[in-house]
Each structure stands twice: as C-alpha cells, then as structure tokens.
Scaffold this motif. Structure first.
Motif, PDB file in Angstrom:
ATOM      1  N   ALA A 131      64.210  12.663  32.771  1.00  0.00           N
ATOM      2  CA  ALA A 131      64.300  11.464  31.937  1.00  0.00           C
ATOM      3  C   ALA A 131      64.783  10.256  32.742  1.00  0.00           C
ATOM      4  O   ALA A 131      64.884   9.160  32.206  1.00  0.00           O
ATOM      5  CB  ALA A 131      65.233  11.709  30.758  1.00  0.00           C
ATOM      6  N   PHE A 132      65.081  10.462  34.030  1.00  0.00           N
ATOM      7  CA  PHE A 132      65.519   9.395  34.926  1.00  0.00           C
ATOM      8  C   PHE A 132      64.532   9.306  36.091  1.00  0.00           C
ATOM      9  O   PHE A 132      64.850   9.697  37.221  1.00  0.00           O
ATOM     10  CB  PHE A 132      66.931   9.678  35.443  1.00  0.00           C
ATOM     11  N   PRO A 133      63.326   8.814  35.848  1.00  0.00           N
ATOM     12  CA  PRO A 133      62.291   8.815  36.902  1.00  0.00           C
ATOM     13  C   PRO A 133      62.679   8.026  38.141  1.00  0.00           C
ATOM     14  O   PRO A 133      62.174   8.313  39.239  1.00  0.00           O
ATOM     15  CB  PRO A 133      61.072   8.186  36.199  1.00  0.00           C
ATOM     16  N   ASP A 134      63.575   7.055  38.001  1.00  0.00           N
ATOM     17  CA  ASP A 134      64.009   6.285  39.165  1.00  0.00           C
ATOM     18  C   ASP A 134      64.929   7.090  40.071  1.00  0.00           C
ATOM     19  O   ASP A 134      65.122   6.742  41.245  1.00  0.00           O
ATOM     20  CB  ASP A 134      64.711   5.002  38.713  1.00  0.00           C
ATOM     21  N   LEU A 135      65.510   8.179  39.544  1.00  0.00           N
ATOM     22  CA  LEU A 135      66.409   9.012  40.344  1.00  0.00           C
ATOM     23  C   LEU A 135      65.730  10.274  40.875  1.00  0.00           C
ATOM     24  O   LEU A 135      66.210  10.871  41.844  1.00  0.00           O
ATOM     25  CB  LEU A 135      67.626   9.423  39.506  1.00  0.00           C
ATOM     26  N   VAL A 136      64.636  10.678  40.253  1.00  0.00           N
ATOM     27  CA  VAL A 136      63.985  11.942  40.630  1.00  0.00           C
ATOM     28  C   VAL A 136      63.632  12.001  42.120  1.00  0.00           C
ATOM     29  O   VAL A 136      63.905  13.017  42.786  1.00  0.00           O
ATOM     30  CB  VAL A 136      62.732  12.180  39.764  1.00  0.00           C
ATOM     31  N   PRO A 137      63.038  10.957  42.727  1.00  0.00           N
ATOM     32  CA  PRO A 137      62.709  11.057  44.159  1.00  0.00           C
ATOM     33  C   PRO A 137      63.933  11.300  45.036  1.00  0.00           C
ATOM     34  O   PRO A 137      63.832  11.924  46.098  1.00  0.00           O
ATOM     35  CB  PRO A 137      62.074   9.694  44.474  1.00  0.00           C
ATOM     36  N   GLY A 138      65.095  10.846  44.601  1.00  0.00           N
ATOM     37  CA  GLY A 138      66.306  11.019  45.396  1.00  0.00           C
ATOM     38  C   GLY A 138      66.828  12.434  45.419  1.00  0.00           C
ATOM     39  O   GLY A 138      67.724  12.759  46.211  1.00  0.00           O
ATOM     40  N   THR A 139      66.288  13.311  44.570  1.00  0.00           N
ATOM     41  CA  THR A 139      66.757  14.704  44.525  1.00  0.00           C
ATOM     42  C   THR A 139      66.092  15.578  45.572  1.00  0.00           C
ATOM     43  O   THR A 139      66.445  16.750  45.708  1.00  0.00           O
ATOM     44  CB  THR A 139      66.507  15.313  43.132  1.00  0.00           C
ATOM     45  N   GLU A 140      65.132  15.033  46.326  1.00  0.00           N
ATOM     46  CA  GLU A 140      64.414  15.857  47.315  1.00  0.00           C
ATOM     47  C   GLU A 140      65.345  16.412  48.380  1.00  0.00           C
ATOM     48  O   GLU A 140      65.107  17.486  48.928  1.00  0.00           O
ATOM     49  CB  GLU A 140      63.303  15.030  47.960  1.00  0.00           C
ATOM     50  N   GLY A 141      66.411  15.694  48.671  1.00  0.00           N
ATOM     51  CA  GLY A 141      67.348  16.188  49.686  1.00  0.00           C
ATOM     52  C   GLY A 141      68.505  16.973  49.113  1.00  0.00           C
ATOM     53  O   GLY A 141      69.426  17.347  49.862  1.00  0.00           O
ATOM     54  N   CYS A 142      68.494  17.243  47.824  1.00  0.00           N
ATOM     55  CA  CYS A 142      69.596  17.984  47.186  1.00  0.00           C
ATOM     56  C   CYS A 142      69.560  19.457  47.575  1.00  0.00           C
ATOM     57  O   CYS A 142      68.479  20.030  47.797  1.00  0.00           O
ATOM     58  CB  CYS A 142      69.503  17.873  45.664  1.00  0.00           C
ATOM     59  N   PRO A 143      70.735  20.108  47.669  1.00  0.00           N
ATOM     60  CA  PRO A 143      70.754  21.545  47.925  1.00  0.00           C
ATOM     61  C   PRO A 143      70.156  22.294  46.736  1.00  0.00           C
ATOM     62  O   PRO A 143      70.025  21.752  45.637  1.00  0.00           O
ATOM     63  CB  PRO A 143      72.244  21.854  48.089  1.00  0.00           C
ATOM     64  N   ARG A 144      69.794  23.528  46.964  1.00  0.00           N
ATOM     65  CA  ARG A 144      69.184  24.346  45.916  1.00  0.00           C
ATOM     66  C   ARG A 144      70.140  24.491  44.735  1.00  0.00           C
ATOM     67  O   ARG A 144      71.333  24.681  44.915  1.00  0.00           O
ATOM     68  CB  ARG A 144      68.827  25.728  46.477  1.00  0.00           C
ATOM     69  N   ALA A 145      69.581  24.375  43.517  1.00  0.00           N
ATOM     70  CA  ALA A 145      70.352  24.500  42.282  1.00  0.00           C
ATOM     71  C   ALA A 145      71.467  23.462  42.201  1.00  0.00           C
ATOM     72  O   ALA A 145      72.550  23.733  41.678  1.00  0.00           O
ATOM     73  CB  ALA A 145      70.915  25.909  42.124  1.00  0.00           C
ATOM     74  N   CYS A 146      71.204  22.284  42.727  1.00  0.00           N
ATOM     75  CA  CYS A 146      72.210  21.219  42.706  1.00  0.00           C
ATOM     76  C   CYS A 146      72.504  20.802  41.268  1.00  0.00           C
ATOM     77  O   CYS A 146      71.592  20.647  40.454  1.00  0.00           O
ATOM     78  CB  CYS A 146      71.697  20.029  43.505  1.00  0.00           C
ATOM     79  N   SER A 147      73.771  20.606  40.977  1.00  0.00           N
ATOM     80  CA  SER A 147      74.176  20.149  39.647  1.00  0.00           C
ATOM     81  C   SER A 147      74.093  18.634  39.533  1.00  0.00           C
ATOM     82  O   SER A 147      74.318  18.077  38.466  1.00  0.00           O
ATOM     83  CB  SER A 147      75.608  20.599  39.340  1.00  0.00           C
TER      84      SER A 147
END
Length: 336
Positions: free
Chosen positions: A282-298
């Motif tokens: 629901a936050f499309p402006d933030l979704v691309p920034g999750t590519e570098g998140c660790p697995r199962a990031c909260s």
C-alpha cells in the motif's frame, strides 16, 4: 442371544444387509451444471441467506464442500429449491474464487483467523470525533487489515458538530487516505448519505466501527428502501425478528450501483495473520527501497534498507514513519 429351534426357517433368520451398503464408494462428484449463481447476504448458525436473481433464498452448505465455509459477500452456486418460499432450503455446492478476503483475529495472540467479508473492494472505517472519543489505534488496525486484504480504505468521520476533524486527519495525511466528514444534523436531511454515497458507487464496501459511532445509522440512510425490502425478505425466510447488527449483512446501495456490508460493532481488531510484506504494497513509493532488506525484514529493524532509501531522498520520511506506526500496531494491543 436369540435361540432358534432345530429346524429354523427363513422367517426365523433374517439376512443382515452389508453395513457398508451395496453401492461402491466413489470420489466422483456431480458437476451440477444446472446450478444457479447467487450472493451470500448473511450467515446465521449454519443457514445462509442468498440473493439469487431477485429472490432471497435460504440455503445450507453441501456436504461436498467439506470444511470450506461461505461468508457474506461470497459468490456461490446453488441447487435445490430456489423458490425462496417459506420452509424451503437450497444447497450451496460451490464457492467461487474470491477477489479479496478481509480477515481478523479475536486478539493478536489468537492464531485462528475469522473471515469478515469476501469480495469487497473498499473498507469504510467509521469513527466519531466525539461521544465516543476517536480511537486512532483501532483505526490503524483497521487500515492494516485493509492494506493486507488489498482493499482501499475510506475514513468516515461522524459528529463533526461536536469536535473538529483536523487533528485526527493530520495523523493520516501522509497516507493519502480518502475521507468524508459528516455532522449529526446531516443524517436527517440526507446530506451525509449523499456525500458518502459518492465514494461507494460501483463498489462493494464493508463498513466497520465500534459501537456508538453511528455506523449502522449511516448504513440505514444509504439503503433505506432496500434495507427494508431485503431484511423483510430475510425475516420472512428465517421467521425471525428485525435484523440487528450481530452478524454481517450485505445490502444493495440505493440511488447508485454498489453494495454495502454492515458488520457488527468491534471492540478490537486482531492482526495475528498480517504479513508485513503485504502491508507495504500500500506504500508503492517505499516498495523499491525494500530490495536491499534482509530476508523476512519487519521494516523496523537496524538492517532495514528503507532508512537508506529515505535518507537518499527517494521518499518522504513521514511515509516511512506512517508505515512503521501501522506495522507496530501488530505488536501492541489496541488499548495500549
């Protein structure tokens, strides 16, 4: 033990039938190609009230569905007596694929999910600005459930003649959620219903809110004629009294194309079932920034890549704060 004489005849000895029956078991189920399509309007103790064409029909779940249960909003296929006459009963033999499912749990530590509504497009969160006081934490929880289910949220703020909506709306400004503000006197004139109806046209909208906020009063104003017709038919089928909101009830929207689903007043909205990876959609402006998140990031931990994404200017810091505030509601009870 029964004893027979020296020469028992066939009247003395009865042949017992095969306890398993004479017909061999089969996994083949009838296709019911002549089944009629319908929509579940309400569910009450194993009996489902469905709209089939222009008839309200009482039905039960067929055995072949097993443990699969139909809920309000489900599109179903029915066979049997579809006349809608008193004391008749049809059978639901198939539940069609759902476009969305709104779920909740009784509490955050309750693993049992309850499906509130199926096939809704929108979730209208109704809250009073005073009498009773607004509960932002409960609103947050309803928003998380909406985002998780893929529903578009709508804030409906009532009783603005008692308190201003500005402070509450500021909390949700960065989320970009649509909202409607109404006064008590507008319910009597129909202005409140007309304003809300603009956001409901062409949609299936589930209404949620805790007791006393004016949710059911607003629903009655949105569907005055149709509610009387549908609930009257429901009562004629069930033989029970006037409907109160103890179970969800789907109603056709008056003066527009759409459905509203009135749900029971809620005291809490458990989020045990919610997956953070679905909420962030629901936050499309933030979704691309999750590519570098660790697995199962909260998305609220030291290694979360969203912090760097925001620092580099790709998104508004207030948006990340809003996301984390909503996700944090899964870890806190509504009254905390």
């Amino acid at each position: 033990m029964r004893r027979y004489g020296k020469n028992p005849d066939e009247d003395d000895i009865r042949s017992r039938p095969n306890p398993k029956g004479n017909r061999p078991r089969t996994n083949i189920r009838p296709k019911h190609e002549d089944a009629s399509e319908g929509m579940v309007l309400t569910v009450d103790r194993g009996r489902l009230t469905c709209l089939v064409g222009d008839r309200v029909v009482m039905a039960m779940k067929a055995r072949e569905l097993g443990r699969k249960a139909a809920v309000v909003g489900d599109r179903v296929s029915l066979v049997g007596d579809l006349s809608g006459k008193k004391d008749t009963l049809a059978r639901i033999i198939r539940i069609e694929k759902r476009s969305s499912v709104l779920r909740r749990t009784a509490d955050d530590d309750d693993p049992f999910e309850r499906v509130v509504v199926a096939n809704a497009d929108q979730l209208a969160v109704v809250t009073a600005l005073a009498d009773p006081e607004p509960r932002p934490r409960l609103i947050d929880r309803c928003l998380v459930a909406a985002f998780d289910a893929g529903l578009e949220p709508l804030l409906v703020l009532t009783k603005s003649d008692l308190a201003s909506a500005d402070e509450l709306l500021e909390i949700y400004r960065t989320l970009g959620i649509r909202y409607v503000v109404t006064r008590r006197d507008e319910l009597a004139t129909g202005e409140a219903a007309d304003r809300v109806r603009e956001y409901l046209d062409g949609r299936v909208t589930a209404f949620v809110g805790h007791s006393g906020v004016g949710k059911t009063t607003l629903v009655n104003a949105l569907v005055p004629d149709d509610r009387q017709r549908v609930t009257g038919l429901v009562n004629a089928v069930t033989g029970r009294g006037r409907h109160t909101t103890t179970s969800a009830l789907a109603l056709p929207l008056a003066k527009a194309d759409g459905w509203v689903i009135d749900t029971p007043g809620i005291r809490s909205f458990g989020l045990h079932h919610v997956d953070p990876s679905r909420v962030i959609l629901a936050f499309p402006d933030l979704v691309p920034g999750t590519e570098g998140c660790p697995r199962a990031c909260s998305h609220d931990e030291p290694d979360c890549a969203l912090d760097k994404w925001v620092e580099e200017g790709h998104a508004d810091p207030a948006r990340l704060y809003s996301l984390r505030r909503l996700l944090a509601t899964r870890e806190r009870r509504e009254g905390d």
